[in-house]
Design a protein around this motif. Structure first.
Motif, PDB file in Angstrom:
ATOM      1  N   TYR B  33       0.775  -1.254   0.091  1.00  0.00           N
ATOM      2  CA  TYR B  33       0.010  -0.173   0.073  1.00  0.00           C
ATOM      3  C   TYR B  33       0.936   1.343   0.244  1.00  0.00           C
ATOM      4  O   TYR B  33       2.188   1.264   0.641  1.00  0.00           O
ATOM      5  N   TYR B  37       0.601  10.910   4.223  1.00  0.00           N
ATOM      6  CA  TYR B  37       0.226  11.476   5.535  1.00  0.00           C
ATOM      7  C   TYR B  37       0.543  13.090   5.695  1.00  0.00           C
ATOM      8  O   TYR B  37       1.611  13.629   4.834  1.00  0.00           O
ATOM      9  N   PHE B  91       4.253  13.601   3.948  1.00  0.00           N
ATOM     10  CA  PHE B  91       5.091  12.416   4.006  1.00  0.00           C
ATOM     11  C   PHE B  91       4.457  11.359   3.011  1.00  0.00           C
ATOM     12  O   PHE B  91       3.351  10.917   3.191  1.00  0.00           O
ATOM     13  N   LEU B  95       3.806   0.668   2.963  1.00  0.00           N
ATOM     14  CA  LEU B  95       3.444  -0.456   3.651  1.00  0.00           C
ATOM     15  C   LEU B  95       3.841  -1.522   2.830  1.00  0.00           C
ATOM     16  O   LEU B  95       3.098  -2.034   2.091  1.00  0.00           O
ATOM     17  N   GLY B  96       4.589  -2.201   3.182  1.00  0.00           N
ATOM     18  CA  GLY B  96       4.805  -3.739   2.751  1.00  0.00           C
ATOM     19  C   GLY B  96       4.325  -4.696   3.766  1.00  0.00           C
ATOM     20  O   GLY B  96       3.140  -4.850   3.900  1.00  0.00           O
ATOM     21  N   THR B  97       5.450  -5.431   4.425  1.00  0.00           N
ATOM     22  CA  THR B  97       5.056  -6.567   5.379  1.00  0.00           C
ATOM     23  C   THR B  97       4.269  -6.029   6.671  1.00  0.00           C
ATOM     24  O   THR B  97       3.107  -6.327   6.823  1.00  0.00           O
ATOM     25  N   TYR B  98       4.952  -5.094   7.487  1.00  0.00           N
ATOM     26  CA  TYR B  98       4.360  -4.630   8.578  1.00  0.00           C
ATOM     27  C   TYR B  98       4.602  -3.485   9.018  1.00  0.00           C
ATOM     28  O   TYR B  98       4.330  -2.818  10.137  1.00  0.00           O
ATOM     29  N   LYS B  99       5.395  -2.590   8.224  1.00  0.00           N
ATOM     30  CA  LYS B  99       6.161  -1.249   8.886  1.00  0.00           C
ATOM     31  C   LYS B  99       6.005  -0.377   7.772  1.00  0.00           C
ATOM     32  O   LYS B  99       5.977  -0.956   6.650  1.00  0.00           O
ATOM     33  N   TYR B 100       5.983   0.740   7.696  1.00  0.00           N
ATOM     34  CA  TYR B 100       5.973   1.939   7.111  1.00  0.00           C
ATOM     35  C   TYR B 100       7.224   2.442   6.624  1.00  0.00           C
ATOM     36  O   TYR B 100       8.046   2.568   7.515  1.00  0.00           O
ATOM     37  N   PHE B 102       8.762   5.821   5.212  1.00  0.00           N
ATOM     38  CA  PHE B 102       8.544   7.131   4.694  1.00  0.00           C
ATOM     39  C   PHE B 102       9.671   7.624   4.209  1.00  0.00           C
ATOM     40  O   PHE B 102      10.898   7.638   4.161  1.00  0.00           O
ATOM     41  N   GLY B 103       9.183   8.685   3.182  1.00  0.00           N
ATOM     42  CA  GLY B 103      10.159   9.566   2.549  1.00  0.00           C
ATOM     43  C   GLY B 103      10.469  10.809   3.549  1.00  0.00           C
ATOM     44  O   GLY B 103      10.100  10.627   4.883  1.00  0.00           O
TER      45      GLY B 103
END
Lengths: 116, 112
Positions: B33, B37, B91, B95-100, B102-103
């Motif tokens: 995803y 933000y 920002f 979100l891949g497996t479990y964590k974000y 961020f740029g």
């Protein structure tokens, strides 16, 4: 509660002291995340919890950093022997389940840590 | 490794005009995803919009829309009819497996 809460909102400490930062997630959220945001920078992932288990601690910057969580509730991030480079805003977030990409992470207002 | 790049540290837009914030990313995961933000001075991170990678249709939320180019790994945010309240850090997140991931953020200034 209505949202993620963090305390304290601001913390000023002297170099070498230990600090504890607290996060109260949204009730019912099993996943909890800690991030660090240095001044003018993006968010840096530190650690996440699924329940009270922390499968991935690789984001913790050093062994001075540790975190724990009681059940599916409060989490504390502890920084021992603080250094000036630890100065940052520490953000906590929670979501229903870790690893579910459809779950939105809800963020707390953060704790601004200043190490003198 | 997953990366998110925001190449615009700061952008300005006139009130009521349209602005586009850029974001590129890299991931080896097939299911992920993408998010935008907003972080106003209060520090509270607020979800603006999200895009499921398997959906070709671009997400829209009122004045906010994205241009998702999966092959190019690009995920830009368009804000239409900009308002003073839109001024904040934005920002882009993956979100891949479990964590974000961020740029580094884009500071948006809205000029009256």
């Amino acid at each position: 509660g209505a949202g993620v809460s963090q305390s304290p909102s601001n913390k000023v400490t002297e170099k070498g002291k230990d600090v504890e930062l607290r996060c109260d997630p949204i009730s019912g959220h099993t996943a909890l995340y800690w991030y660090r945001q240095r001044l003018g920078q993006g968010l840096e992932f530190l650690i996440y919890f699924q329940g009270n288990s922390a499968p991935d601690k690789s984001g913790l910057p050093s062994d001075r950093f540790s975190a724990e969580r009681t059940g599916e509730s409060v989490s504390t991030l502890t920084i021992q022997r603080t250094q000036q480079e630890d100065s940052a805003v520490y953000l906590c977030a929670s979501s229903f389940v870790a690893g579910n990409p459809g779950d939105e992470q809800f963020f707390g207002p953060g704790t601004r840590l200043t190490v003198l | 490794a997953q990366t998110v790049t925001q190449s615009q540290p700061e952008m300005s837009v006139q009130e009521a005009e349209t602005v586009t914030l850029s974001c590129t990313y890299d991931t080896s995961e097939s299911d992920y995803y993408l998010f935008w933000y907003k972080q106003p001075p209060s520090r509270q991170m607020i979800l603006v919009i999200r895009q499921e990678a398997y959906k070709q249709q671009n997400a829209t939320e009122n004045r906010f829309s994205v241009n998702f180019q999966k092959a190019a790994k690009s995920f830009s945010l368009k804000i239409s009819d900009s308002q003073l309240g839109d001024a904040a850090m934005y920002f882009c997140g993956l979100l891949g497996t479990y964590k974000y991931i961020f740029g580094t953020g884009t500071r948006l200034k809205v000029l009256a």
